[in-house]
Scaffold this active site. Structure first.
Site: not given
Length: 404
Positions: A181, A176-178
């Site tokens: 990003s 999810g973070d990537t």
């Protein structure tokens, strides 16, 4: 590769751009890392005490996470206490000279430091501000804390990961973070193009759950059109057949035989010409209707063979097939080496560690690892000198605990 704090000259496509990173852990820093890999000068602002918590995440070598060596390469570390007004003023000076500001704090944090976009753009109208947060800068959930795992759940991904009837599992990395990003980097590149035409910067608002939701393919339109709620299906890809993991004598393989002509080659290779010639299996819709029969036929064949034998035979038949790679498999694979996707990086502490290469690969202006991940505050004095601070002024700031 140099191990000093002075980067080698950049030849990447983002050469000449200055990025200030005011974030921590994954979402904001991964976006800034991507920009740095492509040539931007990235200045990372960290708290003087402890720095970015990622420095201590997972496996530690000489007091520093080896993950840090990837996430913070091509960056310069400036340790400033942003809790103090004078530290906030220093940060604003850095941002005033930047092209891009990246942050992944909870909404309202920048505003509390007197660094809202209206204030920043008043003196730097071309500034591009990337803001990554759990739920975005607006909406009823904006003030809720959110990590990537929550974004994966709200975005619809976590419901699909796992076996039917069992508790959903995570994919093993902070996807999810990537994803947030990478969406942020796309937004930055689009904003740079707009700024090139107009001179005007803008704000890019990325929510973790929206980045996940954006890659959920047919999830929503299927519900909208048919009321169909897609459910977890283990290793299979529902509605597309055959595409699954199959057991071998010594492991598993993934086989994607879902193209019409590929399916015929696959069935011929496993000795099931009867299935290859069946009219009802000639197209995907028919194969989906008989997916259990098709999967059973493939696995009956793979279970009699080793992974290597299956790979060799299906490669010969030009059927997409692959082993399920571990870290060891990746490190030993010649294709990774040939494509320069495994690079040797020297850390600031004198270690050698292998790290992922640069993605994407550009033919004329490729990215590069120009410098190793910095120690906490290693570049503070050099960056402040670039702002015009004298050695005495830097020493005074250090004495007051504003910088490290």
């Amino acid at each position: 590769m140099p191990s000093s704090s002075t980067p080698t000259p950049s030849t990447g496509p983002l050469q000449g751009l200055k990025v200030v990173e005011m974030g921590q852990l994954i979402a904001g820093p991964f976006a800034a890392k991507t920009l740095g890999d492509l040539g931007a000068d990235v200045i990372k602002i960290e708290p003087p005490e402890g720095g970015d918590p990622l420095r201590q995440w997972r496996l530690i070598q000489d007091g520093t996470s080896v993950w840090w060596q990837v996430q913070s390469r091509n960056k310069r570390s400036v340790a400033i206490d942003l809790r103090q007004p004078e530290g906030q003023a220093l940060a604003r000076e850095l941002v005033d000279q930047a092209d891009i500001l990246v942050e992944n704090f909870r909404p309202g944090t920048l505003e509390g430091w007197g660094m809202d976009y209206a204030t920043l753009s008043a003196t730097n109208p071309g500034l591009i501000l990337l803001r990554i947060s759990g739920y975005g800068q607006t909406g009823p959930y904006r003030d809720k804390p959110g990590f990537g795992v929550i974004g994966e759940a709200m975005g619809g991904l976590r419901h699909l990961t796992g076996e039917p009837g069992r508790v959903p599992v995570r994919c093993g990395v902070s996807i999810g973070d990537t994803l947030a990003s990478l969406h942020g980097v796309i937004g930055i590149l689009a904003a740079l193009n707009h700024r090139h035409a107009t001179g005007q910067g803008q704000v890019i608002d990325v929510a973790l759950h929206e980045a996940v939701f954006n890659v959920m393919e047919s999830l929503l339109p299927e519900y909208s059109a048919f009321g169909a709620v897609r459910e977890p299906a283990g290793s299979a890809l529902p509605g597309i057949a055959p595409s699954n993991a199959y057991r071998c004598r010594d492991g598993q393989v993934l086989v994607a035989g879902n193209g019409d002509s590929i399916f015929r080659r696959l069935m011929t290779a496993i000795g099931r010409t009867d299935l290859a010639e069946r009219p009802d299996l000639a197209t995907n819709s028919g194969r989906v209707a008989s997916v259990a029969e098709v999967d059973a036929a493939i696995e009956a064949w793979t279970q009699q063979r080793t992974v290597s034998e299956v790979l060799e035979l299906l490669d010969e038949a030009k059927v997409p097939v692959g082993r399920i790679y571990t870290a060891r498999d990746i490190a030993e694979d010649p294709h990774y080496r040939a494509r320069e996707m495994i690079l040797t990086q020297h850390t600031r502490d004198g270690h050698v560690v292998e790290v992922p290469g640069i993605v994407p690969k550009l033919s004329l202006t490729p990215g590069a690892v120009r410098q190793a991940a910095p120690h906490l505050g290693e570049d503070t004095e050099a960056v402040l000198r670039e702002l015009g601070r004298s050695p005495a002024e830097v020493a005074a700031l250090r004495a007051r605990g504003l910088i490290r």
